[in-house]
Design an enzyme around this catalytic site. Structure first.
Site, PDB file in Angstrom:
ATOM      1  CG  ASP A   8      84.123   4.328  48.022  1.00 16.01           C
ATOM      2  OD1 ASP A   8      84.820   3.615  47.278  1.00 16.01           O
ATOM      3  OD2 ASP A   8      84.571   4.858  49.055  1.00 16.01           O
ATOM      4  CD  GLU A  69      90.252   4.198  48.549  1.00 16.60           C
ATOM      5  OE1 GLU A  69      91.485   4.245  48.591  1.00 16.60           O
ATOM      6  OE2 GLU A  69      89.559   5.227  48.692  1.00 16.60           O
TER       7      GLU A  69
HETATM    8 ZN    ZN Z   1      90.562   7.313  45.599  1.00 15.79          ZN
END
Ligand code: ZN
Length: 307
Positions: A8, A69
């Protein structure tokens, strides 16, 4: 051996149009490039390709490509760790080249709600108990910002009150504390909560013969644990040895935030973070050069070769 990267990116992402100018990748449009962390993904995949092409003998290699993340290490937190055998590894996820991060702080998210008593501010203020004043008292006596070299704290959002002429009943406050030292994290968090309790004591007053104290409700949750890998650990030694063999000079930098590596370390995988060449991440000016990506890929191949 485990390699970890995340797929992501931060917003604005989506329709990223990468362009290559003079050996450097930029975003063509009004988006980030997403080199954080796609540069890391490309480097890991290319390293594995090279290992296969050149028939380099190696031990078991596991690769984890996480999701979500950037919004709170959500993918790493929800990973089924029983699927992994590796006990050590590398996350490819920090800026620049020739850097490794062995330590990163842990963080607590702090949410506080203060409930006072509403009253007409002009006619009967003595019947009110101001939640805003309570919050101000608390925050005014709070140690915030940089607490010491490894600890920081912030009140990031405050919301409350209804109208100019109403003694405010409710205030919601959102803050955080971070530290490389779990004990200091605990102490700073407790200090912040104590400031709210102390302010509530200071605001306690007698209304209509009844002693009233603003209600303080707190919600603290550990966002991620700190990570601290020793400079003498095998995972650092291997990275250094691989770099030295390539004439690269790996330096150590302190991490400032949480990343997937915090979570992996928390699950017993000794993991450090390696720089991927990405620069100015989380901005439209983000870029990464091909030369730097090749350099990082060579390091990964050498780590695999020596492992
Ligand atoms: Zn990163």
């Amino acid at each position: 051996m485990l390699f970890s990267v995340h797929m992501d990116t931060v917003e604005p992402g989506g329709q990223v149009e990468p362009t290559l100018r003079d050996g450097v990748f930029y975003s063509a449009g009004e988006t980030v490039l997403g080199a954080d962390d796609k540069a890391g993904i490309a480097e890991v995949i290319e390293a594995l390709e090279v290992v296969r092409e050149e028939g380099i003998s190696h031990g078991p290699i596991e690769v984890v490509i996480t999701i979500a993340e950037e919004i709170g290490l959500v993918g790493a937190k929800h990973l089924d760790y029983d699927m992994l055998n590796a006990k050590r590894g590398y996350a490819l996820d920090t800026e620049g080249v020739d850097w490794m991060v062995l330590q990163a702080p842990g963080a607590n998210h702090i949410q506080v709600e203060i409930e006072g008593i509403a009253a007409h501010a002009g006619m009967t203020p003595e019947l009110g108990l101001s939640a805003i004043q309570t919050a101000a008292l608390a925050i005014g006596q709070m140690r915030l910002g940089r607490i010491d070299q490894e600890t920081t704290a912030n009140i990031g959002r405050i919301e409350g009150g209804v109208a100019r002429n109403i003694v405010p009943q409710n205030v919601a406050i959102v803050g955080e504390a971070r530290s490389h030292d779990p004990l200091k994290l605990k102490e700073q968090t407790e200090h912040m909560l104590q400031c709210f309790e102390k302010a509530a004591d200071q605001m306690t007053c007698t209304i209509d013969g009844e002693q009233l104290r603003p209600k303080v409700s707190v919600d603290v949750h550990a966002d991620f644990p700190s990570m601290s890998v020793s400079e003498n650990s095998p995972v650092v030694a291997l990275a250094k040895s691989a770099a030295a063999n390539l004439g690269q000079n790996l330096k150590i930098r302190l991490g400032g935030g949480g990343s997937d590596a915090n979570i992996f370390n928390g699950h017993g995988v000794e993991m450090i973070i390696l720089a991927t060449g990405m620069t100015k991440v989380h901005t439209h000016d983000e870029y990464v050069s091909v030369v730097d990506m090749v350099r990082v890929t060579e390091l990964l191949v050498e780590i695999i070769r020596q492992s």
